[in-house]
Design a protein around this motif. Structure first.
Motif, PDB file in Angstrom:
ATOM      1  N   LEU A 113       0.789  -1.242   0.153  1.00  0.00           N
ATOM      2  CA  LEU A 113      -0.048   0.004   0.118  1.00  0.00           C
ATOM      3  C   LEU A 113       0.859   1.195   0.076  1.00  0.00           C
ATOM      4  O   LEU A 113       0.466   2.291  -0.775  1.00  0.00           O
ATOM      5  N   ALA A 114       2.028   1.210   0.676  1.00  0.00           N
ATOM      6  CA  ALA A 114       2.839   2.322   0.709  1.00  0.00           C
ATOM      7  C   ALA A 114       3.413   2.660  -0.573  1.00  0.00           C
ATOM      8  O   ALA A 114       3.578   4.036  -1.196  1.00  0.00           O
ATOM      9  N   ASP A 115       3.443   1.743  -1.394  1.00  0.00           N
ATOM     10  CA  ASP A 115       4.109   1.809  -3.016  1.00  0.00           C
ATOM     11  C   ASP A 115       3.058   2.457  -3.536  1.00  0.00           C
ATOM     12  O   ASP A 115       3.426   3.410  -4.639  1.00  0.00           O
ATOM     13  N   ALA A 116       1.817   2.000  -3.469  1.00  0.00           N
ATOM     14  CA  ALA A 116       0.942   2.494  -4.188  1.00  0.00           C
ATOM     15  C   ALA A 116       0.281   4.009  -3.983  1.00  0.00           C
ATOM     16  O   ALA A 116      -0.069   5.098  -5.058  1.00  0.00           O
ATOM     17  N   LEU A 117       0.505   4.440  -2.462  1.00  0.00           N
ATOM     18  CA  LEU A 117       0.163   5.830  -2.044  1.00  0.00           C
ATOM     19  C   LEU A 117       1.386   6.731  -2.686  1.00  0.00           C
ATOM     20  O   LEU A 117       0.957   7.874  -3.104  1.00  0.00           O
ATOM     21  N   GLU A 118       2.676   6.162  -2.406  1.00  0.00           N
ATOM     22  CA  GLU A 118       3.607   6.953  -3.001  1.00  0.00           C
ATOM     23  C   GLU A 118       3.530   7.420  -4.309  1.00  0.00           C
ATOM     24  O   GLU A 118       3.657   8.647  -4.750  1.00  0.00           O
ATOM     25  N   ALA A 119       2.902   6.461  -5.355  1.00  0.00           N
ATOM     26  CA  ALA A 119       2.944   6.784  -6.553  1.00  0.00           C
ATOM     27  C   ALA A 119       1.784   7.734  -6.598  1.00  0.00           C
ATOM     28  O   ALA A 119       1.687   8.524  -7.550  1.00  0.00           O
ATOM     29  N   ALA A 120       0.553   7.662  -6.055  1.00  0.00           N
ATOM     30  CA  ALA A 120      -0.576   8.529  -6.006  1.00  0.00           C
ATOM     31  C   ALA A 120      -0.229   9.815  -5.636  1.00  0.00           C
ATOM     32  O   ALA A 120      -0.816  10.816  -6.309  1.00  0.00           O
ATOM     33  N   VAL A 121       0.596  10.151  -4.711  1.00  0.00           N
ATOM     34  CA  VAL A 121       0.760  11.381  -4.336  1.00  0.00           C
ATOM     35  C   VAL A 121       1.727  12.285  -5.187  1.00  0.00           C
ATOM     36  O   VAL A 121       1.646  13.542  -5.015  1.00  0.00           O
ATOM     37  N   LYS A 122       2.155  11.634  -6.035  1.00  0.00           N
ATOM     38  CA  LYS A 122       3.056  12.291  -7.026  1.00  0.00           C
ATOM     39  C   LYS A 122       2.254  13.302  -7.898  1.00  0.00           C
ATOM     40  O   LYS A 122       2.666  14.264  -8.505  1.00  0.00           O
ATOM     41  N   SER A 123       0.840  13.010  -7.988  1.00  0.00           N
ATOM     42  CA  SER A 123      -0.006  13.973  -8.914  1.00  0.00           C
ATOM     43  C   SER A 123      -0.705  14.915  -7.901  1.00  0.00           C
ATOM     44  O   SER A 123      -1.516  15.463  -8.444  1.00  0.00           O
ATOM     45  N   ALA A 124      -0.601  14.967  -6.678  1.00  0.00           N
ATOM     46  CA  ALA A 124      -0.991  15.792  -5.612  1.00  0.00           C
ATOM     47  C   ALA A 124      -0.219  16.634  -4.914  1.00  0.00           C
ATOM     48  O   ALA A 124       0.189  16.003  -3.924  1.00  0.00           O
ATOM     49  N   PRO A 125       0.619  17.671  -5.586  1.00  0.00           N
ATOM     50  CA  PRO A 125       1.604  18.484  -4.712  1.00  0.00           C
ATOM     51  C   PRO A 125       0.894  18.690  -3.478  1.00  0.00           C
ATOM     52  O   PRO A 125      -0.130  19.268  -3.157  1.00  0.00           O
TER      53      PRO A 125
END
Length: 263
Positions: A113-125
């Motif tokens: 889940l951490a990997d998925a969330l880290e990828a997701a926050v890249k599009s939300a500064p």
């Protein structure tokens, strides 16, 4: 629910209790919410009142927080024997650290889940991930509001795909935990510990400011007092506007209890 009606009388009743536990959430309750959570500190007035309460016989204080317990201990400058509940009840320190064993399965799910969330926050500064012993927190206080719903959708989809997470929502926070315990569970553990030490139950004052604190308010018993800090639907008996008002109430409680117990 009464707002301030009867609150002064409730403080007097608490001050006169034979045994009293004052259990408080940290962020938004005794510490104002700020953009950088690691800079949060309890208001000096609240801190001083809690120190006075701890010195009174038959009185215990505790923090009940969603923060990891080591972080909570650092931010509150707590002694090793302080009562602390962290990670929404998953971590307990009641005189000595009870420890927290994380299974291999939990670790694998958290990593995925951490990997998925880290990828997701890249599009939300401005969004960032907080790593906890048995959970992950998605913080969006510094994110443009229009980006948050899509980010939450992506986070929820990832958690559902991986499986085995409980979701909690807080102020500018979406959290996923591998444990189903709550702040209510942690508060009950504290109450039981005091009953063992003192030979009888303590009356409880609990105060919190968001949805996760409702779990602790839900386990209060007749004679206990619940306080909601700030807006929002609540089962608390009383409400104060902000941490400053709660700190003032704690000062009143400390003064009245000193008089009632020690003269």
């Amino acid at each position: 629910m009464a707002e301030h009606d009867g609150f002064d009388a409730a403080l007097t009743r608490l001050a006169q209790a034979r045994r009293l536990l004052v259990a408080l959430d940290f962020d938004g309750t005794v510490a104002p919410r700020i953009d950088n959570p690691m800079e949060a500190r309890a208001l000096p007035q609240a801190e001083a009142a809690l120190e006075r309460l701890r010195a009174i016989p038959g009185t215990w204080t505790a923090y009940v927080s969603g923060r990891p317990i080591d972080q909570l201990a650092e931010l509150t400058a707590s002694d090793p024997d302080a009562f602390l509940i962290g990670s929404h009840g998953a971590e307990l320190r009641i005189g000595a650290d009870d420890g927290l064993r994380v299974s291999t399965s939990e670790s694998a799910r958290l990593e995925a889940l951490a990997d998925a969330l880290e990828a997701a926050v890249k599009s939300a500064p401005g969004a960032w991930i907080e790593h906890k012993p048995v959970g992950l927190g998605l913080h969006t206080r510094m994110t443009e509001p229009f980006l948050v719903p899509r980010l939450h959708d992506a986070a929820r989809a990832a958690a559902e795909r991986i499986g085995g997470f409980r979701e909690r929502a807080g102020h500018d926070l979406l959290e996923f935990s591998t444990r189903t315990v709550t702040k209510g569970y942690g508060l009950e553990r504290l109450r039981n510990e005091i009953a063992v030490r003192a030979g009888a139950d303590a009356v409880v004052l609990f105060a919190g400011d968001d949805e996760t604190d409702e779990d602790a308010l839900a386990v209060l018993r007749p004679g206990d007092v619940g306080v909601r800090v700030g807006p929002g639907r609540t089962r608390a008996d009383f409400r104060v506007a902000n941490p400053t008002e709660l700190a003032a109430a704690l000062v009143v409680l400390a003064g009245r209890r000193e008089t009632a117990v020690t003269g």
